[in-house]
Design an enzyme around this catalytic site. Structure first.
Site, short mmCIF file in Angstrom:
data_model
loop_
_atom_site.label_atom_id
_atom_site.label_comp_id
_atom_site.label_asym_id
_atom_site.label_seq_id
_atom_site.Cartn_x
_atom_site.Cartn_y
_atom_site.Cartn_z
N CYS A 1 0.86 -1.17 0.00
CA CYS A 1 0.00 0.00 0.00
C CYS A 1 0.90 1.23 0.00
O CYS A 1 2.12 1.11 0.13
CB CYS A 1 -0.85 0.01 1.25
SG CYS A 1 -1.75 -1.51 1.51
N ARG B 1 1.20 1.96 -5.94
CA ARG B 1 1.49 0.92 -4.94
C ARG B 1 0.25 0.10 -4.59
O ARG B 1 0.35 -0.95 -3.95
CB ARG B 1 2.03 1.56 -3.66
CG ARG B 1 3.27 2.38 -3.86
CD ARG B 1 3.73 2.95 -2.56
NE ARG B 1 4.17 1.89 -1.68
CZ ARG B 1 5.39 1.37 -1.67
NH1 ARG B 1 6.29 1.82 -2.51
NH2 ARG B 1 5.71 0.43 -0.84
N TRP C 1 -3.67 -1.81 -1.27
CA TRP C 1 -3.63 -3.05 -2.05
C TRP C 1 -3.96 -4.14 -1.05
O TRP C 1 -3.18 -4.45 -0.15
CB TRP C 1 -2.23 -3.25 -2.64
CG TRP C 1 -2.13 -4.41 -3.58
CD1 TRP C 1 -2.39 -4.41 -4.91
CD2 TRP C 1 -1.70 -5.74 -3.26
NE1 TRP C 1 -2.16 -5.67 -5.43
CE2 TRP C 1 -1.74 -6.50 -4.45
CE3 TRP C 1 -1.30 -6.37 -2.09
CZ2 TRP C 1 -1.40 -7.85 -4.50
CZ3 TRP C 1 -0.95 -7.72 -2.14
CH2 TRP C 1 -1.00 -8.44 -3.34
N ASN D 1 1.22 -0.12 5.85
CA ASN D 1 1.61 -0.86 4.65
C ASN D 1 2.36 -2.10 5.12
O ASN D 1 3.30 -1.98 5.90
CB ASN D 1 2.52 0.02 3.78
CG ASN D 1 3.24 -0.78 2.72
OD1 ASN D 1 2.69 -1.75 2.18
ND2 ASN D 1 4.46 -0.39 2.40
N GLY D 2 1.95 -3.28 4.65
CA GLY D 2 2.64 -4.50 5.04
C GLY D 2 1.70 -5.48 5.69
O GLY D 2 0.49 -5.43 5.47
N GLU E 1 10.03 -11.02 -21.32
CA GLU E 1 9.69 -9.67 -20.89
C GLU E 1 8.55 -9.10 -21.75
O GLU E 1 7.61 -8.49 -21.24
CB GLU E 1 10.93 -8.77 -20.95
CG GLU E 1 10.72 -7.33 -20.57
CD GLU E 1 10.13 -7.11 -19.17
OE1 GLU E 1 10.07 -8.06 -18.38
OE2 GLU E 1 9.69 -5.99 -18.92
N LYS F 1 4.80 -8.03 -20.34
CA LYS F 1 4.20 -6.71 -20.52
C LYS F 1 2.78 -6.85 -21.06
O LYS F 1 1.86 -6.20 -20.57
CB LYS F 1 5.02 -5.84 -21.50
CG LYS F 1 6.36 -5.35 -21.02
CD LYS F 1 6.33 -4.26 -19.97
CE LYS F 1 6.34 -4.84 -18.58
NZ LYS F 1 7.58 -4.96 -17.88
N GLU G 1 0.46 -8.29 -18.26
CA GLU G 1 0.14 -7.53 -17.06
C GLU G 1 -0.63 -6.24 -17.32
O GLU G 1 -1.37 -5.79 -16.45
CB GLU G 1 1.38 -7.26 -16.20
CG GLU G 1 2.37 -6.30 -16.78
CD GLU G 1 3.55 -6.00 -15.84
OE1 GLU G 1 3.40 -6.12 -14.62
OE2 GLU G 1 4.61 -5.63 -16.35
N HIS H 1 7.28 -28.59 -29.41
CA HIS H 1 7.13 -29.68 -28.45
C HIS H 1 5.87 -29.54 -27.61
O HIS H 1 5.83 -30.00 -26.48
CB HIS H 1 8.38 -29.77 -27.57
CG HIS H 1 9.62 -30.07 -28.35
ND1 HIS H 1 9.97 -31.34 -28.75
CD2 HIS H 1 10.56 -29.25 -28.87
CE1 HIS H 1 11.09 -31.29 -29.45
NE2 HIS H 1 11.46 -30.02 -29.55
N LYS I 1 3.14 -1.83 -7.60
CA LYS I 1 4.50 -1.62 -8.12
C LYS I 1 5.53 -2.38 -7.29
O LYS I 1 6.44 -2.99 -7.83
CB LYS I 1 4.80 -0.13 -8.09
CG LYS I 1 6.18 0.24 -8.60
CD LYS I 1 6.21 0.27 -10.09
CE LYS I 1 7.55 0.62 -10.67
NZ LYS I 1 7.69 0.10 -12.04
O1 M6R Z 1 11.20 -3.75 -7.70
P1 M6R Z 1 11.57 -5.06 -8.31
O2 M6R Z 1 12.43 -4.95 -9.50
O3 M6R Z 1 12.14 -6.02 -7.30
O4 M6R Z 1 10.18 -5.69 -8.77
C1 M6R Z 1 10.11 -6.96 -9.31
C2 M6R Z 1 8.77 -7.22 -9.95
O5 M6R Z 1 7.75 -7.12 -9.01
C3 M6R Z 1 8.48 -6.27 -11.11
O6 M6R Z 1 9.48 -6.33 -12.07
C4 M6R Z 1 7.14 -6.63 -11.76
O7 M6R Z 1 7.21 -7.86 -12.38
C5 M6R Z 1 6.71 -5.54 -12.74
N1 M6R Z 1 5.31 -5.31 -12.63
C6 M6R Z 1 6.97 -5.92 -14.15
O8 M6R Z 1 6.53 -4.97 -15.05
#
Ligand code: M6R
Length: 609
Positions: A2, A32, A81, A107-108, A482, A486, A489, A505, A604
């Site tokens: 959060c 966040r 969150w 947060n946490g 990657e 993208k 997500e 396969h 994030k």
């Molecule tokens: O802050 P970090 O690089 O440790 O975060 C890792 C992942 O949570 C982050 O890369 C996540 O997969 C992103 N949403 C990807 O776009």
């Protein structure tokens, strides 16, 4: 995961309602978490805490929360969150004690909240939500009722709480102070003469100050308009002056700057971010990392999500260039290698935020076994670089969009700089690759200018798809992972990446007419076999998209559409090739009507296991 914010200013200093400031700060923390939002302030006339909260994103609940009519000099706010308890008005923060004279944002996770809640309920406390957070105000209330001052109540509360958390609390009995505590989850203080802030992240208050204190685990204390008090559970009172740092981020960096979304801005910022990374890498730190790498028994690389993909790129470069194989794993899967970790090994932990709990735990597990650790991070003084033996910063500037973009490209640049330096020390001639790497800022700028329109077109075309494949070979595989991440997500289109050779396969069974397959063809030895894979897909009437090297003619006839990219060394190609992938995913998300900055169910920074 959060976002929390708090601010306390001297009386009559603020030129606008405190609610409006809290709203702006929360907007900058919204990445966040965004399933509900709330704030609390002390009404100085009535001497009581006013709490406003609701389920929904900030923009959707602004009217209900009536930010513009909240006047005070002290307030805390929260964007959520959900972890414990569904998104709802009741579960939104702040949470209060029974007498509503203490309000808390958190947060946490409080791991032992069930046990604590049971005890508090038996003592007569009434809970209004399903959250773990609510135990905090009730615990504080217990201690205050027994005659303690808020700071002492806070100290006692901290002795009991277990978990990873950062929280802020206001008390009607201390009308200018915001109390705080941090254990694992991030919390920073913003210092200016007449107003003090606390927040989960710096951009929240950057418009007011760039003087910050990054709190460490086990620290707690309070801020008032003219005072900052920090105490550590183990070390007692802390000298605050020594801890203030001036950061170079500007408020503009944390704004959209005319772009409709942060993600698009951050994609466009890549040339500049890469330049900054290249210019600011500290050679002393690089040499320290290189020394550890070339003298190590084994190399472990770990990270999550996009950072993991950067790790796989580094893994490929280490083995193909230096013949130094590494064990690269997703941080939450560290148990596989736990027995293998040992003295003389080196661990590379990659994390944009520096706060991802899975990566932090993996780092601690490595350290426990004597592994020397190198952190690659974007956030100065965050937990992972702070705990690692060597910290190297990407300095990409704040990344607000939930989808990682400029931090991926700058992570790869940083990792490649380390690997190329290691290569030089091992007697390899890497001058040509290095000079190409140094040109990535320019090349990426040209790629964005030349291909954004085409990427928009492809993104729109993909927006109708239910599923897609991203295929390549060699170092193109983590790149494809990657690209697929993208699309998944932010556009919510199922996408899988496979080594192209592997698609036969099993996965190819899914391919039917118009099924999108995005191929990345690099200037490497896989060229011929990749063309074969493209033809296989075309033969099944897939919709084939190619990211291909310039002057590559033979493959064009098998592609429905293509983007022709500069001829660069394959080790560097992920930095450039990922840009069209980011743009394609961005435009697919926008065509489908989604907000790419705030994908559903995501946050994030993931600070829960
Ligand atoms: O802050 P970090 O690089 O440790 O975060 C890792 C992942 O949570 C982050 O890369 C996540 O997969 C992103 N949403 C990807 O776009």
């Amino acid at each position: 995961m959060c976002g929390i914010i708090g601010l306390t200013a001297i009386e009559n200093y603020l030129r606008e309602p405190i609610g409006s400031i809290i709203r702006r700060c929360l907007k900058r923390l919204e990445y966040r978490g965004y399933d509900s939002v709330g704030y609390a302030y002390i009404d100085k006339q009535k001497l009581k805490i006013v709490v406003k909260k609701a389920k929904g994103k900030i923009d959707d609940v602004t009217r209900i929360l009536d930010f513009k009519n909240a006047y005070s000099n002290i307030a805390i706010g929260h964007t959520r969150w959900a972890t414990h308890g569904k998104p709802s008005n009741e579960n939104a923060h702040p949470h209060t004690d029974c007498s509503e004279s203490i309000a808390v944002v958190h947060n946490g996770i409080i791991q032992n909240y069930m046990e604590l809640k049971g005890k508090l309920v038996r003592k007569g406390h009434v809970f209004k939500s399903e959250t773990d957070t609510e135990v905090i105000p009730h615990l504080l209330e217990e201690y205050v009722k027994s005659g303690m001052k808020p700071i002492d109540a806070l100290r006692e509360t901290l002795k009991i709480l277990k978990g990873a958390f950062a929280f802020a609390a206001i008390f009607t009995q201390e009308r200018n102070k915001i109390f705080f505590a941090k254990m694992t989850s991030p919390l920073v203080l913003g210092i200016s003469n007449k107003v003090k802030f606390l927040a989960s992240d710096i951009p929240a208050f950057l418009e007011f100050t760039n003087r910050v204190i990054i709190l460490r685990d086990g620290e707690f204390g309070y801020i008032s308009p003219q005072e900052v008090y920090i105490e550590s559970i183990d070390r007692g009172a802390i000298n605050v002056r020594n801890r203030i740092r001036v950061i170079s981020w500007t408020p503009q960096m944390a704004m959209k700057g005319g772009y409709p979304h942060f993600m698009l801005k951050e994609i466009h910022e890549q040339p500049l971010a890469m330049q900054r990374t290249l210019q600011s890498l500290n050679i002393k730190e690089i040499l320290e990392a290189v020394d550890l790498i070339i003298n190590s028994n084994k190399i472990f690389i770990t990270a999550c999500g996009t950072s993991y993909h950067a790790g796989l790129v580094a893994d490929y470069a280490l083995s193909s260039l230096l013949g130094l194989p590494s064990f690269t794993f997703i941080a939450s899967e560290y148990l596989k290698y736990f027995k293998a970790f040992g003295d003389g090994d080196v661990g590379i932990i990659i994390s944009q935020s520096g706060e991802t709990i899975d990566s932090l735990i993996a780092l601690r597990k490595m350290k426990e076994k004597g592994v020397k650790t190198i952190a690659i991070s974007n956030v100065i003084d965050s937990a992972i670089p702070r705990e690692a033996d060597v910290a190297i910063y990407t300095r990409a500037g704040p990344e607000i969009g939930v989808a990682a973009t400029k931090t991926f490209t700058t992570q790869i640049i940083t990792l490649l700089k380390i690997i190329l330096q290691a290569a030089k020390q091992l007697g390899e001639d890497v001058e040509k690759i290095e000079s190409e790497l140094n040109k990535t800022p320019k090349i990426s700028g040209r790629v964005i200018r030349a291909h954004e329109a085409k990427c928009r077109e492809i993104g729109r075309r993909l927006s109708d798809a239910k599923s897609a494949f991203y295929l390549s070979r060699g170092i193109g595989v983590p790149l494809s992972m990657e690209g697929a991440l993208k699309l998944k997500e932010i556009a919510y289109i199922h996408a899988e990446a496979y080594p192209a050779g592997e698609s036969k396969h099993g996965p190819i069974a899914l391919v039917e007419p118009n099924f999108p397959v995005v191929f990345s063809m690099l200037l490497d030895e896989y060229r011929e076999s990749l063309i074969g894979n493209i033809m296989e897909m075309k033969a099944r009437e897939a919709y084939t998209v190619g990211l291909i090297p310039r002057n590559e003619r033979q493959v064009i006839e098998h592609l429905d559409t293509y983007i022709s990219l500069p001829n660069i060394n394959p080790l560097i190609a992920p930095v450039i090739y990922v840009i069209p992938m980011q743009l394609i995913a961005y435009y697919a998300a926008v065509s489908r009507g989604y907000d790419p900055d705030k994908p559903r169910n995501l946050a994030k920074t993931v600070t829960v296991e």
